[in-house]
Enzyme design. Structure first.
Site, PDB file in Angstrom:
ATOM      1  N   ASP A 159      41.240  66.489  14.476  1.00  0.00           N
ATOM      2  CA  ASP A 159      40.525  66.898  13.286  1.00  0.00           C
ATOM      3  C   ASP A 159      40.202  65.684  12.421  1.00  0.00           C
ATOM      4  O   ASP A 159      40.078  65.798  11.205  1.00  0.00           O
ATOM      5  CB  ASP A 159      41.476  67.844  12.494  1.00  0.00           C
ATOM      6  CG  ASP A 159      40.717  68.828  11.650  1.00  0.00           C
ATOM      7  OD1 ASP A 159      39.521  68.624  11.483  1.00  0.00           O
ATOM      8  OD2 ASP A 159      41.358  69.769  11.153  1.00  0.00           O
ATOM      9  N   CYS A 217      37.851  94.785  21.662  1.00  0.00           N
ATOM     10  CA  CYS A 217      38.669  94.631  20.445  1.00  0.00           C
ATOM     11  C   CYS A 217      37.823  94.061  19.300  1.00  0.00           C
ATOM     12  O   CYS A 217      36.968  93.214  19.510  1.00  0.00           O
ATOM     13  CB  CYS A 217      39.837  93.683  20.749  1.00  0.00           C
ATOM     14  SG  CYS A 217      40.843  93.294  19.305  1.00  0.00           S
ATOM     15  N   CYS A 220      40.125  91.535  14.431  1.00  0.00           N
ATOM     16  CA  CYS A 220      39.982  90.447  13.453  1.00  0.00           C
ATOM     17  C   CYS A 220      38.831  90.729  12.495  1.00  0.00           C
ATOM     18  O   CYS A 220      38.947  90.475  11.292  1.00  0.00           O
ATOM     19  CB  CYS A 220      39.794  89.106  14.169  1.00  0.00           C
ATOM     20  SG  CYS A 220      38.491  89.111  15.396  1.00  0.00           S
ATOM     21  N   CYS A 245      35.150  82.506   3.907  1.00  0.00           N
ATOM     22  CA  CYS A 245      36.491  82.458   4.505  1.00  0.00           C
ATOM     23  C   CYS A 245      37.517  81.927   3.480  1.00  0.00           C
ATOM     24  O   CYS A 245      37.299  80.906   2.830  1.00  0.00           O
ATOM     25  CB  CYS A 245      36.445  81.549   5.739  1.00  0.00           C
ATOM     26  SG  CYS A 245      38.052  81.308   6.498  1.00  0.00           S
ATOM     27  N   CYS A 279      45.500  89.529  15.868  1.00  0.00           N
ATOM     28  CA  CYS A 279      44.988  89.372  17.236  1.00  0.00           C
ATOM     29  C   CYS A 279      46.064  89.781  18.240  1.00  0.00           C
ATOM     30  O   CYS A 279      47.185  89.257  18.214  1.00  0.00           O
ATOM     31  CB  CYS A 279      44.572  87.925  17.471  1.00  0.00           C
ATOM     32  SG  CYS A 279      43.944  87.656  19.136  1.00  0.00           S
TER      33      CYS A 279
END
Ligand code: B12
Ligand code: SF4
Ligand code: SF4
Length: 446
Positions: A159, A217, A220, A245, A279
């Site tokens: 990152d 699914c 989330c 977010c 999840c």
């Protein structure tokens, strides 16, 4: 004239000039790299080619739509170019080792259920992962050089540079792109950091999983409090509006949190794990991380492996702790700490939390306090007191959010703190927050 004597190596005389060791076979490089990486606690690990991204068009479109918000480092033309091709970062690269470092830990008692306590995302409760993973990758790099007896050009990233780490991870077989945009391993879940080591040596590559395991699914998408997850696009790419977010709002965003989003944050004061918590692959497979450095810390404690800076620093026997812990900290304690530079310095040292900055972190805690207190019949006086103190913070960002929080409380003390500040406040944005807060608050209780 006679030249210098030419050595006859066939005769067994030693060659004085160093020759590079022969190129090891790609299979051997891969086996050595993976063994070294596992020895550092990385698992799963995989190898891919540092070839151009298949998805740079998606990234450009995402940025053009403004989904990245104020994360300009994603949108700069040079950074977009470099993200699209890892060899722009290391032209000689012929392989990319991608490693996962797991960080899961159970929530401490008290969070997220108790709204008077702050939730810090799991990844940031202990030691700054950038340092932990980067050091490990650098040791892998050095270890490979030692084993091969030659220097190998390489660069490690956690990152820390313009690489599409999830895409490299997907290509190296570490997981698939979930609807929550996380890279998910089918038997490990998604609570892992990614690190990448670009190397000049060719190494045998791994196969991608090649399959999306999300199926039908949508857990989330349904659980995200702010609607930041937009589902898959026509090509199958998971799309997030980062400006919605909570992770973006509490870490990357340097400005005010939009008013309509504040109540949706609850008591999340740094980052967010909700779309991972629900999840099924995490519910089933997440296990306590082996790396002790990522563990949450108590009041006055530093992350494991981070040294204290001064003799009477927090955590020392003689001094009272300057800061709360990251394990279910009280919001009042968090804001008191974040109102002092000294407290913040001590709390954020060696931790990824430092990225938010003192004012950004204090802003987040003010919002969480407002969310907690808005439902209270009798607001605790220490909570009102610390918010009133935040109205005098040197940063307008903190004052404005403290005003919003006080406006959610129907007590005379909150109202009079707002009125006092209104008489001296000069910043136009903070004034507008105070005016809205006074309109919203109704003085019914002392
Ligand atoms: C910017 C950023 C953020 C932003 C934006 C997140 C996002 N989803 O884009 C914010 C601040 C919101 C964020 C939050 C978090 N982050 Co972050 N973040 C990054 C960063 C620096 C860049 C990501 C990026 O480029 N985003 C832009 C989007 C467009 O890229 P992308 O997600 O890779 O999207 C790919 C897919 O869409 C795919 N794609 C395109 N077309 C198609 C088509 C098909 C069919 C398919 C399948 C895929 C596909 O290609 C795209 C490009 O690779 C990376 C580190 C890095 N250098 O990569 C960490 C990183 C992604 N973050 C990480 C983490 C841990 C988090 C948080 C969990 C932290 C937290 N608890 O708060 C949250 C998770 C939120 C979430 N659900 O994503 C980890 C993820 C590890 C993992 N297992 O996936 C990373 C890799 C850091 C690391 N080195 O470990 N993050
Ligand atoms: S991290 Fe939180 S806010 Fe962000 S997408 Fe996931 S659930 Fe939504
Ligand atoms: S919660 Fe369901 S849809 Fe979302 S990433 Fe996990 S498996 Fe995929």
């Amino acid at each position: 004239m006679k030249g210098p004597a030419t050595p006859d190596f066939r005769s067994g005389e030693e060659d004085p000039t160093p020759h590079p060791a022969p190129h090891p076979a790609p299979q051997e490089v891969a086996a050595r790299l993976k063994a070294l990486a596992r020895g550092e606690g990385f698992d799963p690990v995989g190898i891919t080619l540092p070839s151009p991204s298949r998805h740079s068009g998606f990234l450009r479109g995402w940025v053009e739509e403004g989904r990245h918000g104020t994360m300009d480092y994603l949108a700069r033309p040079d950074a977009l170019e470099r993200r699209g091709d890892p060899r722009r970062s290391l032209p000689v690269a012929r392989s990319a080792l991608v490693v996962a470092h797991e960080y899961f830990q159970e929530d401490p008692e008290g969070v997220p259920g108790d709204p008077s306590r702050g939730v810090i995302a799991r990844y940031a409760r202990g030691r700054d992962y950038h340092r932990v993973v980067k050091k490990g990758l650098d040791r892998v790099h050095r270890g490979l050089e030692e084993e091969l007896g030659r220097s190998v050009a390489g660069r490690s990233y956690v990152d820390t540079g313009p690489l599409l780490e999830r895409e490299l991870g997907e290509r190296a077989g570490l997981g698939w792109f979930g609807r929550n945009t996380m890279l998910i391993h089918p038997r490990r879940g998604s609570y892992f950091f990614l690190g990448v080591l670009l190397l000049e040596l060719e190494a045998e590559v791994d196969e991608p999983l090649g399959r999306d395991h999300c199926g039908s699914c949508r857990a989330c998408l349904d659980a995200c409090p702010t609607g930041a997850l937009l589902g898959r696009d026509a090509d199958g790419a998971p799309v997030m509006d980062a400006t919605l977010c909570i992770s973006y709002l509490t870490i990357e965003n340097r400005g005010p949190i939009p008013r309509e989003l504040r109540p949706l944050m609850g008591n999340r004061v740094y980052g967010c794990d909700i779309c991972q918590e629900v999840c099924p692959f995490n519910v089933k497979f997440a296990e306590e991380a082996v790396e002790s450095g990522y563990a949450a810390r108590g009041p006055g404690e530093r992350p494991v492996g981070v040294e204290a800076s001064g003799p009477a620093g927090p955590g020392s026997e003689s001094a009272a702790p300057l800061h709360p812990g990251t394990d279910a900290p009280s919001l009042v304690d968090l804001l008191s700490m974040a109102l002092s530079e000294e407290g913040w310095e001590s709390f954020s040292r060696g931790s990824a939390i430092r990225r938010a900055g003192r004012a950004g972190f204090a802003r987040n805690v003010c919002v969480a306090l407002g969310n907690w207190l808005s439902g209270k019949e009798e607001p605790p006086s220490e909570a009102v007191r610390v918010l009133a103190a935040a109205l005098s913070d040197p940063e307008s960002l903190v004052r404005g959010h403290a005003a919003w929080a006080l406006g959610r409380i129907s007590s005379a003390a909150a109202r009079s703190a707002l009125e006092r500040r209104a008489s001296v406040e000069e910043d136009p944005w903070v004034r507008s927050e105070i005016i809205s807060a006074l309109e919203e608050s109704t003085p019914t209780r002392k």
